[in-house]
Design a protein around this motif. Structure first.
Motif, PDB file in Angstrom:
ATOM      1  N   TYR A 249      50.216  23.125  20.496  1.00 63.09           N
ATOM      2  CA  TYR A 249      50.672  23.227  19.111  1.00 63.09           C
ATOM      3  C   TYR A 249      50.145  24.523  18.487  1.00 63.09           C
ATOM      4  CZ  TYR A 249      51.686  18.365  20.032  1.00 63.09           C
ATOM      5  OH  TYR A 249      52.158  17.206  20.589  1.00 63.09           O
ATOM      6  N   PRO A 250      50.659  25.658  18.944  1.00 61.36           N
ATOM      7  CA  PRO A 250      50.141  26.947  18.439  1.00 61.36           C
ATOM      8  C   PRO A 250      50.359  27.141  16.946  1.00 61.36           C
ATOM      9  CG  PRO A 250      52.167  27.258  19.708  1.00 61.36           C
ATOM     10  CD  PRO A 250      51.741  25.840  19.917  1.00 61.36           C
ATOM     11  N   THR A 251      51.396  26.522  16.349  1.00 57.21           N
ATOM     12  CA  THR A 251      51.646  26.717  14.919  1.00 57.21           C
ATOM     13  C   THR A 251      50.710  25.883  14.045  1.00 57.21           C
ATOM     14  OG1 THR A 251      53.390  25.020  14.898  1.00 57.21           O
ATOM     15  CG2 THR A 251      54.065  27.301  15.298  1.00 57.21           C
ATOM     16  N   LEU A 252      49.793  25.145  14.676  1.00 60.46           N
ATOM     17  CA  LEU A 252      48.769  24.468  13.886  1.00 60.46           C
ATOM     18  C   LEU A 252      47.876  25.495  13.200  1.00 60.46           C
ATOM     19  CD1 LEU A 252      47.714  21.616  13.212  1.00 60.46           C
ATOM     20  CD2 LEU A 252      46.162  21.825  15.152  1.00 60.46           C
ATOM     21  N   GLN A 253      47.714  26.656  13.839  1.00 62.48           N
ATOM     22  CA  GLN A 253      46.929  27.747  13.279  1.00 62.48           C
ATOM     23  C   GLN A 253      47.841  28.673  12.456  1.00 62.48           C
ATOM     24  OE1 GLN A 253      43.696  27.471  13.646  1.00 62.48           O
ATOM     25  NE2 GLN A 253      44.067  25.691  14.953  1.00 62.48           N
ATOM     26  N   PRO A 254      47.289  29.376  11.444  1.00 61.11           N
ATOM     27  CA  PRO A 254      48.128  30.276  10.627  1.00 61.11           C
ATOM     28  C   PRO A 254      48.818  31.361  11.444  1.00 61.11           C
ATOM     29  CG  PRO A 254      45.988  29.927   9.589  1.00 61.11           C
ATOM     30  CD  PRO A 254      45.901  29.327  10.949  1.00 61.11           C
ATOM     31  N   ARG A 255      48.131  31.902  12.429  1.00 64.20           N
ATOM     32  CA  ARG A 255      48.686  32.944  13.286  1.00 64.20           C
ATOM     33  C   ARG A 255      48.384  32.600  14.747  1.00 64.20           C
ATOM     34  NH1 ARG A 255      49.911  37.835  10.534  1.00 64.20           N
ATOM     35  NH2 ARG A 255      51.168  37.120   8.786  1.00 64.20           N
ATOM     36  N   PRO A 256      49.230  33.048  15.684  1.00 61.46           N
ATOM     37  CA  PRO A 256      48.958  32.774  17.101  1.00 61.46           C
ATOM     38  C   PRO A 256      47.599  33.297  17.511  1.00 61.46           C
ATOM     39  CG  PRO A 256      51.181  33.640  16.809  1.00 61.46           C
ATOM     40  CD  PRO A 256      50.488  33.789  15.492  1.00 61.46           C
ATOM     41  N   PRO A 257      46.897  32.581  18.390  1.00 56.57           N
ATOM     42  CA  PRO A 257      45.584  33.036  18.855  1.00 56.57           C
ATOM     43  C   PRO A 257      45.680  34.419  19.507  1.00 56.57           C
ATOM     44  CG  PRO A 257      46.006  30.772  19.542  1.00 56.57           C
ATOM     45  CD  PRO A 257      47.295  31.296  18.997  1.00 56.57           C
ATOM     46  N   GLU A 259      45.677  37.421  17.989  1.00 53.94           N
ATOM     47  CA  GLU A 259      46.295  38.507  17.236  1.00 53.94           C
ATOM     48  C   GLU A 259      45.276  39.478  16.670  1.00 53.94           C
ATOM     49  OE1 GLU A 259      49.082  37.626  14.210  1.00 53.94           O
ATOM     50  OE2 GLU A 259      50.721  37.271  15.627  1.00 53.94           O
ATOM     51  N   GLY A 260      44.033  39.064  16.554  1.00 47.69           N
ATOM     52  CA  GLY A 260      43.013  39.953  16.016  1.00 47.69           C
ATOM     53  C   GLY A 260      43.038  39.990  14.502  1.00 47.69           C
ATOM     54  N   GLN A 261      42.274  40.929  13.930  1.00 46.32           N
ATOM     55  CA  GLN A 261      42.154  41.033  12.487  1.00 46.32           C
ATOM     56  C   GLN A 261      43.464  41.501  11.863  1.00 46.32           C
ATOM     57  OE1 GLN A 261      38.881  43.486  11.321  1.00 46.32           O
ATOM     58  NE2 GLN A 261      39.190  43.204   9.128  1.00 46.32           N
ATOM     59  N   TYR A 262      43.791  40.919  10.714  1.00 44.82           N
ATOM     60  CA  TYR A 262      45.041  41.265  10.040  1.00 44.82           C
ATOM     61  C   TYR A 262      44.990  42.697   9.513  1.00 44.82           C
ATOM     62  CZ  TYR A 262      48.626  41.567   6.438  1.00 44.82           C
ATOM     63  OH  TYR A 262      49.683  41.969   5.679  1.00 44.82           O
ATOM     64  N   ARG A 287      44.059  47.494   0.939  1.00 42.32           N
ATOM     65  CA  ARG A 287      42.871  46.708   1.290  1.00 42.32           C
ATOM     66  C   ARG A 287      42.808  45.418   0.477  1.00 42.32           C
ATOM     67  NH1 ARG A 287      38.562  51.408   0.424  1.00 42.32           N
ATOM     68  NH2 ARG A 287      39.953  51.599  -1.394  1.00 42.32           N
ATOM     69  N   ALA A 288      43.334  45.469  -0.755  1.00 41.81           N
ATOM     70  CA  ALA A 288      43.378  44.242  -1.560  1.00 41.81           C
ATOM     71  C   ALA A 288      44.358  43.243  -0.950  1.00 41.81           C
ATOM     72  CB  ALA A 288      43.780  44.578  -2.992  1.00 41.81           C
ATOM     73  N   LEU A 289      45.469  43.732  -0.434  1.00 38.43           N
ATOM     74  CA  LEU A 289      46.434  42.849   0.222  1.00 38.43           C
ATOM     75  C   LEU A 289      45.860  42.300   1.521  1.00 38.43           C
ATOM     76  CD1 LEU A 289      49.692  44.931  -0.373  1.00 38.43           C
ATOM     77  CD2 LEU A 289      48.918  42.903  -1.626  1.00 38.43           C
ATOM     78  N   GLU A 290      45.147  43.151   2.265  1.00 40.89           N
ATOM     79  CA  GLU A 290      44.515  42.675   3.504  1.00 40.89           C
ATOM     80  C   GLU A 290      43.479  41.604   3.204  1.00 40.89           C
ATOM     81  OE1 GLU A 290      44.935  46.696   6.279  1.00 40.89           O
ATOM     82  OE2 GLU A 290      43.065  46.284   5.203  1.00 40.89           O
ATOM     83  N   GLY A 291      42.702  41.802   2.128  1.00 38.62           N
ATOM     84  CA  GLY A 291      41.716  40.794   1.758  1.00 38.62           C
ATOM     85  C   GLY A 291      42.370  39.491   1.345  1.00 38.62           C
ATOM     86  N   THR A 292      43.517  39.592   0.652  1.00 42.54           N
ATOM     87  CA  THR A 292      44.238  38.388   0.233  1.00 42.54           C
ATOM     88  C   THR A 292      44.739  37.606   1.442  1.00 42.54           C
ATOM     89  OG1 THR A 292      44.949  39.469  -1.826  1.00 42.54           O
ATOM     90  CG2 THR A 292      46.202  37.546  -1.093  1.00 42.54           C
ATOM     91  N   VAL A 293      45.384  38.304   2.371  1.00 39.76           N
ATOM     92  CA  VAL A 293      45.921  37.627   3.563  1.00 39.76           C
ATOM     93  C   VAL A 293      44.789  37.095   4.430  1.00 39.76           C
ATOM     94  CG1 VAL A 293      47.298  37.917   5.652  1.00 39.76           C
ATOM     95  CG2 VAL A 293      48.045  38.981   3.516  1.00 39.76           C
ATOM     96  N   ALA A 294      43.705  37.873   4.556  1.00 35.86           N
ATOM     97  CA  ALA A 294      42.567  37.404   5.358  1.00 35.86           C
ATOM     98  C   ALA A 294      42.004  36.108   4.780  1.00 35.86           C
ATOM     99  CB  ALA A 294      41.488  38.476   5.420  1.00 35.86           C
ATOM    100  N   SER A 295      41.936  35.996   3.455  1.00 34.29           N
ATOM    101  CA  SER A 295      41.448  34.769   2.825  1.00 34.29           C
ATOM    102  C   SER A 295      42.380  33.599   3.104  1.00 34.29           C
ATOM    103  CB  SER A 295      41.306  34.977   1.319  1.00 34.29           C
ATOM    104  OG  SER A 295      40.284  35.916   1.035  1.00 34.29           O
ATOM    105  N   VAL A 296      43.691  33.869   3.113  1.00 37.90           N
ATOM    106  CA  VAL A 296      44.651  32.815   3.455  1.00 37.90           C
ATOM    107  C   VAL A 296      44.443  32.362   4.896  1.00 37.90           C
ATOM    108  CG1 VAL A 296      47.101  32.302   3.801  1.00 37.90           C
ATOM    109  CG2 VAL A 296      46.369  33.565   1.760  1.00 37.90           C
ATOM    110  N   LEU A 297      44.264  33.332   5.801  1.00 37.57           N
ATOM    111  CA  LEU A 297      44.069  32.992   7.210  1.00 37.57           C
ATOM    112  C   LEU A 297      42.790  32.196   7.432  1.00 37.57           C
ATOM    113  CD1 LEU A 297      45.159  36.364   8.873  1.00 37.57           C
ATOM    114  CD2 LEU A 297      46.478  34.258   8.708  1.00 37.57           C
TER     115      LEU A 297
END
Length: 600
Positions: A249-257, A259-262, A287-297
């Motif tokens: 069930y790979p979609t259980l995680q926000p992104r496929p295993p 992928e590394g840092q967003y 960088r603000a967008l990266e921080g936002t997405v990283a927090s979501v992940l």
């Protein structure tokens, strides 16, 4: 040998026969090894006969395993043909399980081949040790297939079209927490944390926030929890949980295993009316967008499915999670109410409705005689501001839904119990009267009217508004499904005073009135306009800034920040985990400080 019971069970009728043949091959291998290591080294013809027997029965195991698979496929196809409907997940799981007998038989054959080769080429004295190592390695590999403890992998339960994944996570004290992930059509739809989990030996007990309990016994070796769901009314149903590895069930995680840092990516131009650009050019720090997405992940916003950020009407961020994509239609829940308000404004703009002070009973003359006490004074504006002040109980206000003539009658028969226009109460059911209002005023149902007056001008070509539709009437309180890019079109149009790409779709005055907070709508400082919410949030410089938003349960948001010329759209599944508003904290912490005001 922890997984042996599971192998036997999954191999069906052929499992016991394969186990017997495996024992025969092992016995013949030991006998042949004894023959090869006798003091005289055994006799050549006898050893060849015995090793050939090992190989023969190994091959027989492989054939038997293949026949077992054939039988499994036949039975599965028979069941599928006989079923009126069947989940694709069940079909996929059955296809995978059908290979178990073949793999079981091939494993025995592989062992037999290795023994046959070794007996022909290895020195006699080394054979016993090698055979022991081979057997131990085989058992060890088999054991690794099963779950070593409750907290590894997931436990699955198929219930109709829904697949539930129960994930147990150990804490520092050695106890377990549990989250139930609801999958629909192969994608995670919602998540629910358990109120408590109690594991006493093999006895498992847990409770969901809604009071439903699960009671069962854990069989780790068999990969099974044999238990039942116990409902609040005392009834129960069997609900055995089957173990499965997380990798299924790979979609259980926000992104496929893996992928590394967003890293920030410019959204893709899709020819759907959106201008896309790098965030820097629109005054937003990547960088603000990266921080936002990283927090979501990392889960700071709970379970989000998508997030879009638009600055100056330009799309600068578009990210999807858990296997979702830009072409998926998302249930926008109560954001549907805000869309319904826009449709009322468009009907007034076209002269179909004279204004918000029209008495509601004018749209339902056939119900006037049976209307509850106080309805003669209720207007369309009272409905739009959630201030009808009817005598709904708290449970009814929260849980009742429905549309069509019978539902309209049910609403109109309620008596006024408070101060219309002064007492605010969030009642979803009341909003469904707008389906009747629009039908009476325009001669069209809401969806048809929206297609020509709102969706068409915005270039929205895909939607779904069929859920709970009754007699052609659309459910207005929360059944519309849209793509996130189309949610963003609505947001940008509203924030621009009703203008989309130079065209005045909706009169600016209606937009202004819709976003004006007429009443207080909660203890958090929220205000309420015409089915749109408003509030103040901390700005990046410490000063409060205004936000207006369409608010759908589970983190479906169209957020408008007029002072920053910013629109944010999210979709999520936070209905039951207490994180409906968590994305707001992420935006304030991560995104807002990176939005420049120099372009305003």
């Amino acid at each position: 040998m922890n997984a042996m019971p599971s192998l036997l069970r999954l191999s069906g009728l052929f499992g016991p026969a394969l186990a017997i043949l495996g024992g025969v091959v092992l016995f013949l291998s030991i006998r042949a090894t004894w023959t090869a290591t006798r003091g005289d080294g055994g006799t050549g013809p006898v050893l060849r006969k015995q090793t050939n027997a090992v190989l023969f029965w190994g091959a027989a195991s492989a054939v038997l395993g293949f026949l077992g698979q054939c039988q499994g496929v036949y039975l599965s196809l028979s069941a599928i043909q006989a079923a009126s409907e069947i989940s694709p997940q069940i079909v996929a799981d059955g296809f995978v399980i059908s290979f178990i007998p073949t793999l079981f038989g091939l494993g025995i054959l592989a062992f037999a081949v290795v023994v046959w080769v070794c007996l022909r080429i290895l020195p006699p004295r080394s054979l016993p040790a090698f055979l022991v190592v081979l057997a131990v390695a085989g058992c060890g590999a088999t054991a690794e297939e099963g779950p070593p403890n409750l907290g590894e992998g997931v436990w699955t339960l198929q219930a109709g079209a829904n697949l539930f994944l129960w994930e147990f996570t150990p804490d520092s004290a050695g106890a377990f927490r549990c989250t139930v992930h609801d999958f629909l059509s192969g994608l995670k739809f919602m998540e629910t944390p358990c109120a408590y989990v109690n594991l006493d030996g093999v006895a498992l007990g847990l409770e969901m926030p809604n009071g439903v309990r699960y009671e069962g016994r854990v069989d780790l070796d068999g990969g099974l929890i044999d238990g039942s769901l116990v409902y609040t009314d005392g009834s129960s149903r069997e609900a055995p949980l089957q173990w499965a590895p997380l990798a299924e069930y790979p979609t259980l995680q926000p992104r496929p295993p893996g992928e590394g840092q967003y890293a920030y990516l410019v959204p893709e131009a899709r020819g759907d009316g959106w201008m896309v650009a790098h965030a820097t050019g629109e005054g937003v720090d990547p960088r603000a967008l990266e921080g936002t997405v990283a927090s979501v992940l990392e889960g700071d916003a709970g379970f989000l499915k998508s997030i879009l950020v638009l600055r100056g009407g330009v799309l600068v961020l578009e990210e999807y999670f858990h296997g979702y994509g830009p072409e998926d239609l998302f249930p926008i829940q109560s954001c549907t109410k805000s869309v319904s308000s826009l449709l009322v404004g468009l009907a007034i703009q076209e002269g179909r409705i004279t204004g918000v002070d029209v008495p509601l009973l004018d749209f339902f003359p056939e119900e006037r005689a049976g209307a509850g006490v106080g309805w003669e004074d209720l207007t369309l504006e009272h409905l739009l501001t959630m201030s009808l002040a009817l005598d709904w109980s708290p449970e009814e206000a929260q849980n009742l839904h429905g549309v069509g003539p019978e539902a309209f009658r049910q609403i109109l028969q309620r008596a006024v119990a408070g101060r219309p226009g002064g007492d605010w109460e969030y009642v979803s059911m009341n909003v469904n009267l707008l389906a009747g209002v629009l039908r009476k005023a325009t001669g069209e149902h809401a969806e048809a009217f929206a297609e020509t007056t709102l969706f068409g001008p915005l270039g929205i070509t895909e939607w779904d508004w069929d859920y709970a539709k009754t007699d052609g009437f659309n459910l207005m309180d929360g059944s519309l499904r849209l793509r996130p890019r189309d949610m963003a079109k609505i947001g940008v149009m509203v924030m621009n005073g009703g203008v989309w790409q130079g065209r005045q779709v909706l009169e600016e005055e209606w937009v202004r009135r819709s976003l004006t907070p007429y009443l207080s709508a909660g203890s958090g400082g929220e205000g309420y306009g015409y089915l749109w919410w408003t509030m103040e949030v901390p700005g990046p410089d410490g000063r409060p800034i205004q936000v207006a938003f369409a608010n759908g349960w589970g983190s479906q948001f169209i957020l408008l920040f007029p002072e920053m010329d910013l629109v944010v759209v999210t979709t999520g599944g936070n209905q039951e985990n207490g994180k409906h508003l968590a994305i707001g904290e992420v935006l304030i912490r991560e995104l807002m400080p990176g939005v420049s005001r120099d372009l305003l």
